[in-house]
Design a protein around this motif. Sequence first.
Motif, PDB file in Angstrom:
ATOM      1  N   MET A  42     -13.192   2.545  -8.855  1.00  0.00           N
ATOM      2  CA  MET A  42     -13.154   1.427  -9.802  1.00  0.00           C
ATOM      3  C   MET A  42     -12.179   0.412  -9.236  1.00  0.00           C
ATOM      4  SD  MET A  42     -13.124   3.273 -13.506  1.00  0.00           S
ATOM      5  CE  MET A  42     -13.478   1.771 -14.409  1.00  0.00           C
ATOM      6  N   THR A  43     -12.601  -0.828  -9.163  1.00  0.00           N
ATOM      7  CA  THR A  43     -11.724  -1.860  -8.637  1.00  0.00           C
ATOM      8  C   THR A  43     -11.558  -2.985  -9.647  1.00  0.00           C
ATOM      9  OG1 THR A  43     -13.572  -2.986  -7.582  1.00  0.00           O
ATOM     10  CG2 THR A  43     -12.364  -1.386  -6.250  1.00  0.00           C
ATOM     11  N   PHE A  44     -10.406  -3.588  -9.635  1.00  0.00           N
ATOM     12  CA  PHE A  44     -10.070  -4.679 -10.530  1.00  0.00           C
ATOM     13  C   PHE A  44      -9.293  -5.717  -9.729  1.00  0.00           C
ATOM     14  CE2 PHE A  44     -10.302  -0.837 -13.040  1.00  0.00           C
ATOM     15  CZ  PHE A  44     -11.114  -1.222 -14.098  1.00  0.00           C
ATOM     16  N   PRO A  45      -9.288  -6.980 -10.156  1.00  0.00           N
ATOM     17  CA  PRO A  45      -8.558  -8.012  -9.423  1.00  0.00           C
ATOM     18  C   PRO A  45      -7.056  -8.003  -9.710  1.00  0.00           C
ATOM     19  CG  PRO A  45      -9.618  -8.980 -11.318  1.00  0.00           C
ATOM     20  CD  PRO A  45     -10.059  -7.534 -11.260  1.00  0.00           C
ATOM     21  N   ASN A  46      -6.527  -6.916 -10.230  1.00  0.00           N
ATOM     22  CA  ASN A  46      -5.110  -6.834 -10.599  1.00  0.00           C
ATOM     23  C   ASN A  46      -4.174  -7.124  -9.433  1.00  0.00           C
ATOM     24  OD1 ASN A  46      -6.253  -5.984 -12.944  1.00  0.00           O
ATOM     25  ND2 ASN A  46      -5.409  -3.938 -12.892  1.00  0.00           N
ATOM     26  N   VAL A  47      -4.592  -6.791  -8.214  1.00  0.00           N
ATOM     27  CA  VAL A  47      -3.724  -6.973  -7.058  1.00  0.00           C
ATOM     28  C   VAL A  47      -3.334  -8.446  -6.879  1.00  0.00           C
ATOM     29  CG1 VAL A  47      -5.531  -7.271  -5.317  1.00  0.00           C
ATOM     30  CG2 VAL A  47      -3.361  -6.241  -4.679  1.00  0.00           C
ATOM     31  N   LEU A  48      -4.142  -9.339  -7.406  1.00  0.00           N
ATOM     32  CA  LEU A  48      -3.834 -10.762  -7.285  1.00  0.00           C
ATOM     33  C   LEU A  48      -2.611 -11.158  -8.103  1.00  0.00           C
ATOM     34  CD1 LEU A  48      -7.463 -12.175  -7.555  1.00  0.00           C
ATOM     35  CD2 LEU A  48      -6.132 -11.774  -5.476  1.00  0.00           C
ATOM     36  N   PHE A  49      -2.235 -10.297  -9.058  1.00  0.00           N
ATOM     37  CA  PHE A  49      -1.152 -10.628  -9.973  1.00  0.00           C
ATOM     38  C   PHE A  49       0.051  -9.683  -9.867  1.00  0.00           C
ATOM     39  CE2 PHE A  49      -5.325 -11.610 -11.796  1.00  0.00           C
ATOM     40  CZ  PHE A  49      -5.246 -12.991 -11.795  1.00  0.00           C
ATOM     41  N   ILE A  50       0.076  -8.837  -8.834  1.00  0.00           N
ATOM     42  CA  ILE A  50       1.142  -7.850  -8.690  1.00  0.00           C
ATOM     43  C   ILE A  50       2.424  -8.517  -8.180  1.00  0.00           C
ATOM     44  CG2 ILE A  50       1.906  -5.860  -7.329  1.00  0.00           C
ATOM     45  CD1 ILE A  50      -0.845  -4.723  -7.577  1.00  0.00           C
ATOM     46  N   ASN A  51       3.516  -8.161  -8.790  1.00  0.00           N
ATOM     47  CA  ASN A  51       4.838  -8.619  -8.367  1.00  0.00           C
ATOM     48  C   ASN A  51       5.113  -8.045  -6.973  1.00  0.00           C
ATOM     49  OD1 ASN A  51       7.703  -8.341  -7.873  1.00  0.00           O
ATOM     50  ND2 ASN A  51       8.045  -8.896 -10.000  1.00  0.00           N
ATOM     51  N   GLY A  53       7.608  -6.881  -5.683  1.00  0.00           N
ATOM     52  CA  GLY A  53       8.483  -5.718  -5.714  1.00  0.00           C
ATOM     53  C   GLY A  53       7.828  -4.473  -6.280  1.00  0.00           C
ATOM     54  N   HIS A  54       6.586  -4.579  -6.740  1.00  0.00           N
ATOM     55  CA  HIS A  54       5.859  -3.441  -7.333  1.00  0.00           C
ATOM     56  C   HIS A  54       5.488  -2.436  -6.246  1.00  0.00           C
ATOM     57  CE1 HIS A  54       2.543  -1.311  -9.374  1.00  0.00           C
ATOM     58  NE2 HIS A  54       3.130  -1.713 -10.501  1.00  0.00           N
ATOM     59  N   TRP A  55       5.419  -1.140  -6.593  1.00  0.00           N
ATOM     60  CA  TRP A  55       5.137  -0.124  -5.578  1.00  0.00           C
ATOM     61  C   TRP A  55       3.773  -0.312  -4.935  1.00  0.00           C
ATOM     62  CZ3 TRP A  55       1.020   3.203  -5.802  1.00  0.00           C
ATOM     63  CH2 TRP A  55       0.408   3.389  -7.042  1.00  0.00           C
ATOM     64  N   ARG A  56       2.826  -0.889  -5.653  1.00  0.00           N
ATOM     65  CA  ARG A  56       1.500  -1.097  -5.062  1.00  0.00           C
ATOM     66  C   ARG A  56       1.530  -2.167  -3.964  1.00  0.00           C
ATOM     67  NH1 ARG A  56      -2.926   1.180  -7.697  1.00  0.00           N
ATOM     68  NH2 ARG A  56      -2.460   2.028  -9.745  1.00  0.00           N
ATOM     69  N   ALA A  57       2.550  -3.000  -3.962  1.00  0.00           N
ATOM     70  CA  ALA A  57       2.684  -4.041  -2.938  1.00  0.00           C
ATOM     71  C   ALA A  57       3.523  -3.562  -1.752  1.00  0.00           C
ATOM     72  CB  ALA A  57       3.316  -5.289  -3.561  1.00  0.00           C
ATOM     73  N   ASP A  58       4.033  -2.341  -1.831  1.00  0.00           N
ATOM     74  CA  ASP A  58       4.892  -1.778  -0.781  1.00  0.00           C
ATOM     75  C   ASP A  58       4.023  -1.027   0.233  1.00  0.00           C
ATOM     76  OD1 ASP A  58       6.638  -0.330   0.803  1.00  0.00           O
ATOM     77  OD2 ASP A  58       7.896   0.325  -0.872  1.00  0.00           O
ATOM     78  N   LYS A  59       3.949  -1.521   1.463  1.00  0.00           N
ATOM     79  CA  LYS A  59       3.096  -0.895   2.482  1.00  0.00           C
ATOM     80  C   LYS A  59       3.492   0.542   2.792  1.00  0.00           C
ATOM     81  CE  LYS A  59       1.494  -5.095   4.599  1.00  0.00           C
ATOM     82  NZ  LYS A  59       1.258  -5.857   5.812  1.00  0.00           N
ATOM     83  N   ALA A  60       4.749   0.892   2.559  1.00  0.00           N
ATOM     84  CA  ALA A  60       5.164   2.284   2.777  1.00  0.00           C
ATOM     85  C   ALA A  60       4.585   3.198   1.705  1.00  0.00           C
ATOM     86  CB  ALA A  60       6.693   2.371   2.776  1.00  0.00           C
ATOM     87  N   THR A  62       1.706   2.403  -0.186  1.00  0.00           N
ATOM     88  CA  THR A  62       0.243   2.313  -0.177  1.00  0.00           C
ATOM     89  C   THR A  62      -0.234   1.768   1.166  1.00  0.00           C
ATOM     90  OG1 THR A  62       0.377   0.129  -1.185  1.00  0.00           O
ATOM     91  CG2 THR A  62       0.018   1.972  -2.675  1.00  0.00           C
ATOM     92  N   PRO A  63      -0.090   2.551   2.227  1.00  0.00           N
ATOM     93  CA  PRO A  63      -0.404   2.056   3.572  1.00  0.00           C
ATOM     94  C   PRO A  63      -1.881   1.717   3.785  1.00  0.00           C
ATOM     95  CG  PRO A  63      -0.007   4.419   3.622  1.00  0.00           C
ATOM     96  CD  PRO A  63       0.364   3.933   2.247  1.00  0.00           C
ATOM     97  N   LEU A  64      -2.763   2.289   2.991  1.00  0.00           N
ATOM     98  CA  LEU A  64      -4.199   2.041   3.188  1.00  0.00           C
ATOM     99  C   LEU A  64      -4.798   1.211   2.063  1.00  0.00           C
ATOM    100  CD1 LEU A  64      -5.171   5.573   4.426  1.00  0.00           C
ATOM    101  CD2 LEU A  64      -4.714   3.537   5.781  1.00  0.00           C
ATOM    102  N   GLY A  65      -3.971   0.687   1.190  1.00  0.00           N
ATOM    103  CA  GLY A  65      -4.482  -0.100   0.065  1.00  0.00           C
ATOM    104  C   GLY A  65      -4.070   0.527  -1.250  1.00  0.00           C
ATOM    105  N   ALA A  66      -4.720   0.075  -2.301  1.00  0.00           N
ATOM    106  CA  ALA A  66      -4.359   0.538  -3.651  1.00  0.00           C
ATOM    107  C   ALA A  66      -4.639   1.999  -3.843  1.00  0.00           C
ATOM    108  CB  ALA A  66      -5.117  -0.280  -4.677  1.00  0.00           C
TER     109      ALA A  66
END
Length: 66
Positions: A42-51, A53-60, A62-66
């Motif tokens: 399931m995918t949502f456009p939420n990534v466009l609004f992520i801060n 500093g959020h863990w989902r934006a941290d490559k360490a 989520t190295p392969l994406g959400a």
Amino acid sequence: MRKGGVTLGLGYNRRLHPETIKLRDMIRSGELGTILHVEATMTFPNVLFINPGHWRADKAETPLGA
């Protein structure tokens, strides 16, 4: 679960989402025939609004994406 020696892993739970319920009902009714394998994404456009500093934006984290 400790007593039964079972480990449970749960992602984001969508079991009560209307489309999930619809799919469950289709499976139970036999409308889809015999189910041999299920894989879902399931995918949502939420990534466009992520801060940033959020863990989902941290490559360490989520190295392969959400």
